[in-house]
Design a protein around this motif. Structure first.
Motif, PDB file in Angstrom:
ATOM      1  N   VAL A   1      -0.879  -3.037  -8.688  1.00  0.00           N
ATOM      2  CA  VAL A   1       0.554  -2.832  -8.464  1.00  0.00           C
ATOM      3  C   VAL A   1       0.853  -1.341  -8.363  1.00  0.00           C
ATOM      4  O   VAL A   1       1.578  -0.904  -7.464  1.00  0.00           O
ATOM      5  N   TYR A   2       0.291  -0.554  -9.265  1.00  0.00           N
ATOM      6  CA  TYR A   2       0.521   0.889  -9.244  1.00  0.00           C
ATOM      7  C   TYR A   2       0.076   1.508  -7.918  1.00  0.00           C
ATOM      8  O   TYR A   2       0.814   2.272  -7.301  1.00  0.00           O
TER       9      TYR A   2
ATOM     10  N   LYS B   1       8.230  -9.056 -14.251  1.00  0.00           N
ATOM     11  CA  LYS B   1       6.987  -9.251 -15.000  1.00  0.00           C
ATOM     12  C   LYS B   1       5.820  -8.794 -14.139  1.00  0.00           C
ATOM     13  O   LYS B   1       5.909  -8.731 -12.914  1.00  0.00           O
ATOM     14  N   LEU B   2       4.713  -8.490 -14.799  1.00  0.00           N
ATOM     15  CA  LEU B   2       3.521  -8.046 -14.090  1.00  0.00           C
ATOM     16  C   LEU B   2       3.097  -9.068 -13.035  1.00  0.00           C
ATOM     17  O   LEU B   2       2.778  -8.702 -11.904  1.00  0.00           O
TER      18      LEU B   2
ATOM     19  N   TYR C   1      -1.542  -9.651  -4.783  1.00  0.00           N
ATOM     20  CA  TYR C   1      -2.736  -9.557  -5.621  1.00  0.00           C
ATOM     21  C   TYR C   1      -3.429 -10.915  -5.713  1.00  0.00           C
ATOM     22  O   TYR C   1      -2.791 -11.943  -5.896  1.00  0.00           O
TER      23      TYR C   1
ATOM     24  N   ASP D   1      -4.994  -8.299 -16.633  1.00  0.00           N
ATOM     25  CA  ASP D   1      -3.729  -7.565 -16.597  1.00  0.00           C
ATOM     26  C   ASP D   1      -3.942  -6.102 -16.232  1.00  0.00           C
ATOM     27  O   ASP D   1      -3.159  -5.519 -15.487  1.00  0.00           O
TER      28      ASP D   1
ATOM     29  N   ALA E   1      -3.126 -14.200 -15.709  1.00  0.00           N
ATOM     30  CA  ALA E   1      -2.272 -13.254 -16.424  1.00  0.00           C
ATOM     31  C   ALA E   1      -2.423 -13.455 -17.928  1.00  0.00           C
ATOM     32  O   ALA E   1      -2.738 -14.558 -18.396  1.00  0.00           O
TER      33      ALA E   1
ATOM     34  N   ALA F   1       5.240  -8.777  -9.960  1.00  0.00           N
ATOM     35  CA  ALA F   1       4.938  -7.571  -9.187  1.00  0.00           C
ATOM     36  C   ALA F   1       3.604  -7.719  -8.454  1.00  0.00           C
ATOM     37  O   ALA F   1       3.492  -7.365  -7.284  1.00  0.00           O
ATOM     38  N   ALA F   2       2.610  -8.268  -9.137  1.00  0.00           N
ATOM     39  CA  ALA F   2       1.304  -8.470  -8.506  1.00  0.00           C
ATOM     40  C   ALA F   2       1.415  -9.435  -7.334  1.00  0.00           C
ATOM     41  O   ALA F   2       0.854  -9.189  -6.260  1.00  0.00           O
TER      42      ALA F   2
ATOM     43  N   THR G   1      -2.328  -4.441 -13.027  1.00  0.00           N
ATOM     44  CA  THR G   1      -1.465  -3.271 -13.196  1.00  0.00           C
ATOM     45  C   THR G   1      -1.893  -2.147 -12.265  1.00  0.00           C
ATOM     46  O   THR G   1      -1.057  -1.520 -11.610  1.00  0.00           O
TER      47      THR G   1
ATOM     48  N   TRP H   1       7.455   1.510 -13.575  1.00  0.00           N
ATOM     49  CA  TRP H   1       7.836   0.098 -13.641  1.00  0.00           C
ATOM     50  C   TRP H   1       9.307  -0.050 -13.263  1.00  0.00           C
ATOM     51  O   TRP H   1       9.687  -0.974 -12.559  1.00  0.00           O
TER      52      TRP H   1
END
Length: 89
Positions: free
Chosen positions: A70-71, A40-41, A50, A63, A57, A44-45, A67, A14
């Motif tokens: 994003v990863y 925030k997630l 995404y 989530d 969210a 990032a998404a 996640t 992160w």
């Protein structure tokens, strides 16, 4: 729940996204003592494109999916990061 090295790995990647995003942390004396502002997630998404579909969210399953998205995208960009070695450990 995630404990031990798994939690460390999560926070490390992160932080890597925050570094990749590149927004300076204007308050490094606070909780986040790193040079980059944590994102925030949702941010990032959205950055990686995404599609939330009908989900939103803060729904636990949504989530988790975001996640992972994003990863996966961050690891694809790992070659562009200076300290990406720990992403796949």
């Amino acid at each position: 729940m995630i404990f031990g090295s798994q939690a460390t790995d999560f926070s490390q990647w992160w932080l890597t996204f925050s570094e990749f995003y590149g927004e300076a942390n204007t308050h490094p004396e606070g909780f986040n003592k790193t040079p980059y502002k944590w994102k925030k997630l949702g941010q990032a998404a959205d950055f990686f494109g995404y599609d939330w579909g009908t989900e939103h969210a803060h729904d636990s399953l949504a989530d988790a999916k975001a996640t992972m998205f994003v990863y996966r995208n961050l690891t694809e960009f790992a070659d562009y990061l200076n300290n990406a070695d720990y992403l796949n450990n």
